[in-house]
Enzyme design. Structure first.
Site, PDB file in Angstrom:
ATOM      1  N   HIS A 169       0.831  -1.208   0.000  1.00 17.10           N
ATOM      2  CA  HIS A 169       0.000   0.000   0.000  1.00 17.10           C
ATOM      3  C   HIS A 169       0.866   1.260   0.000  1.00 17.10           C
ATOM      4  CE1 HIS A 169      -3.646   2.172   0.195  1.00 17.10           C
ATOM      5  NE2 HIS A 169      -4.334   1.320   0.908  1.00 17.10           N
ATOM      6  N   ASP A 387      -8.173  -9.919 -18.626  1.00 15.73           N
ATOM      7  CA  ASP A 387      -8.047 -11.075 -19.510  1.00 15.73           C
ATOM      8  C   ASP A 387      -6.593 -11.196 -19.966  1.00 15.73           C
ATOM      9  OD1 ASP A 387      -8.171 -13.037 -21.425  1.00 15.73           O
ATOM     10  OD2 ASP A 387      -9.710 -12.065 -22.647  1.00 15.73           O
TER      11      ASP A 387
END
Length: 446
Positions: A169, A387
């Site tokens: 983070h 994808d």
């Protein structure tokens, strides 16, 4: 197979482990990437995400070939996202920079003897999910951990694949993670970082000066009593039902609220319902507070690209101090009012200064710990569209950790036709929450 039995035994076998380095070296003038003041306001933690891909009969690639594609495309992607292949310096305090030394990203491949569906249906807080991440890097950064990103490819018994990614983070927020993964997926499909479909996804970095001083962090919000038992439940809200909620809000507001977003109305519904449940359990209303992260990239005077890497978010606090304020319409109105205050940011330094200031007034200090609700929305990010060449994921899970705090995590459903919500509440409050008639009227029923 029972989940309890899964936890008690080892599920996976490590097949391979290597470090993926950038396909070309990082130029010397980019060897140090300074974290911004905004980055340093964040905890030393990871954002852990799992993408579940079914065994696609239309894909001709073998499991080994898929892994080869992932490795080669990741190597190419790291030439653009060069800090991700670097290392944090070992320091007892929060590191202020990344050594962009091209040491690479840890990439683990494992075989799992369980069905993909077993993991996909978990709430995100199940400890078993930790086995799907490289080196168990799921939440907090240890003092010795220097990796910014880790990857593990999990091959399930059904032929499906779970791609688990943990990103520090400190280097970026959820938008940064989505940008990185989108670039990686496009490179995997088109084979080059220079392809015309890939170029618009190139990351945008803002160079910062080395920070040698400490910015006062966000006020710490106390966790609930550790003796309380917290539970997690999943709820799905179809877009058609969320449209009904939006219409209800607009109608009740009498024209004072225009075009509320589905995230605004759903967050308000969840918060309102949770506060009401707590009031019933406690026997009286207690002041409550909604904490919500806002993506600030498009709120600068000169808007930042969504591919900008870093922590460009602000923490918004919406208080409900009186019982008559805990209505769906009033909470939505407060969210929209607070968002307006974030407009017109002129610089990263201004945003960091705003974020470092206390958001909790003296009148709230006595109540904010016990009556806090945290909301993280991953809606609108491209996770369900990633994808790599064998289709889009059938599900996405954020591996959250039970921290003894009330909260909601929102993610788009795989088909994009709704929002999947993970709700975390005290056990006794959850029993009331999950039976709320108004909230259930907008839920998907099976």
């Amino acid at each position: 197979m029972m989940i309890g039995n899964l936890v008690r035994r080892q599920l996976h076998t490590i097949i391979s482990r290597q470090t993926i380095k950038p396909s070309s070296p990082t130029p010397p003038h980019l060897h140090t990437y300074n974290l911004s003041d905004l980055d340093l306001l964040n905890p030393k933690a990871y954002i852990p995400l799992i993408l579940f891909y079914p065994n696609n009969a239309n894909c001709r690639l073998t499991a080994d070939q898929k892994v080869t594609v992932l490795k080669s495309s990741l190597s190419l992607t790291l030439t653009r996202h060069y800090p991700f292949a670097g290392r944090f310096p070992v320091t007892p305090t929060t590191p202020s920079y990344v050594d962009c030394n091209d040491e690479g990203v840890v990439f683990v491949e494992s075989r799992n003897d369980t069905q993909l569906e077993t993991f996909r249906l978990m709430t995100g807080q199940d400890e078993i999910l930790g086995q799907l991440f490289a080196d168990g890097v799921v939440h907090q950064m240890s003092a010795s951990c220097k990796n910014l990103v880790t990857v593990q490819v999990n091959h399930f018994a059904c032929g499906g694949v779970g791609l688990a990614i943990s990103m520090s983070h400190l280097i970026g927020d959820a938008c940064s993670l989505g940008s990185f993964l989108s670039h990686w997926a496009y490179v995997a499909r088109y084979g080059s970082v220079d392809h015309q479909q890939v170029l618009p996804l190139n990351p945008h970095f803002i160079q910062s000066k080395r920070t040698d001083y400490s910015i006062r962090p966000e006020p710490a919000v106390a966790a609930a009593d550790t003796t309380d038992v917290f539970v997690a439940r999943r709820f799905v809200f179809p877009n058609s039902k969320l449209s009904e909620v939006k219409n209800k809000v607009v109608s009740e507001a009498g024209g004072s609220i225009n075009n509320p977003t589905r995230v605004e109305v759903l967050t308000s519904l969840l918060f309102k319902t949770a506060v009401a449940a707590a009031s019933v359990k406690c026997g009286s209303f207690k002041p409550s507070y909604l904490f919500f992260m806002v993506n600030m990239r498009d709120r600068f005077v000169e808007k930042l690209p969504q591919t900008t890497i870093g922590n460009f978010v602000s923490l918004m606090m919406v208080p409900v101090r009186h019982t008559n304020e805990n209505s769906l319409t009033m909470v939505v109105a407060e969210i929209k009012k607070h968002k307006l205050r974030f407009a017109g940011i002129k610089s990263v330094e201004q945003l960091a200064l705003n974020n470092s200031k206390s958001k909790v007034g003296n009148q709230d200090l006595d109540n904010v710990g016990k009556g806090s609700y945290f909301c993280s929305s991953f809606c609108g990010f491209p996770f369900n569209k990633l994808d790599f060449g064998w289709g889009k994921p059938m599900g996405t899970t954020l591996a959250t950790k039970s921290t003894g705090k009330n909260g909601f995590v929102l993610m788009d459903t795989p088909d994009g036709d709704g929002v999947d919500v993970l709700v975390m509440l005290e056990q006794q409050h959850m029993k009331i929450f999950e039976n709320d008639k108004e909230m259930l009227s907008f839920c998907q029923t099976n």
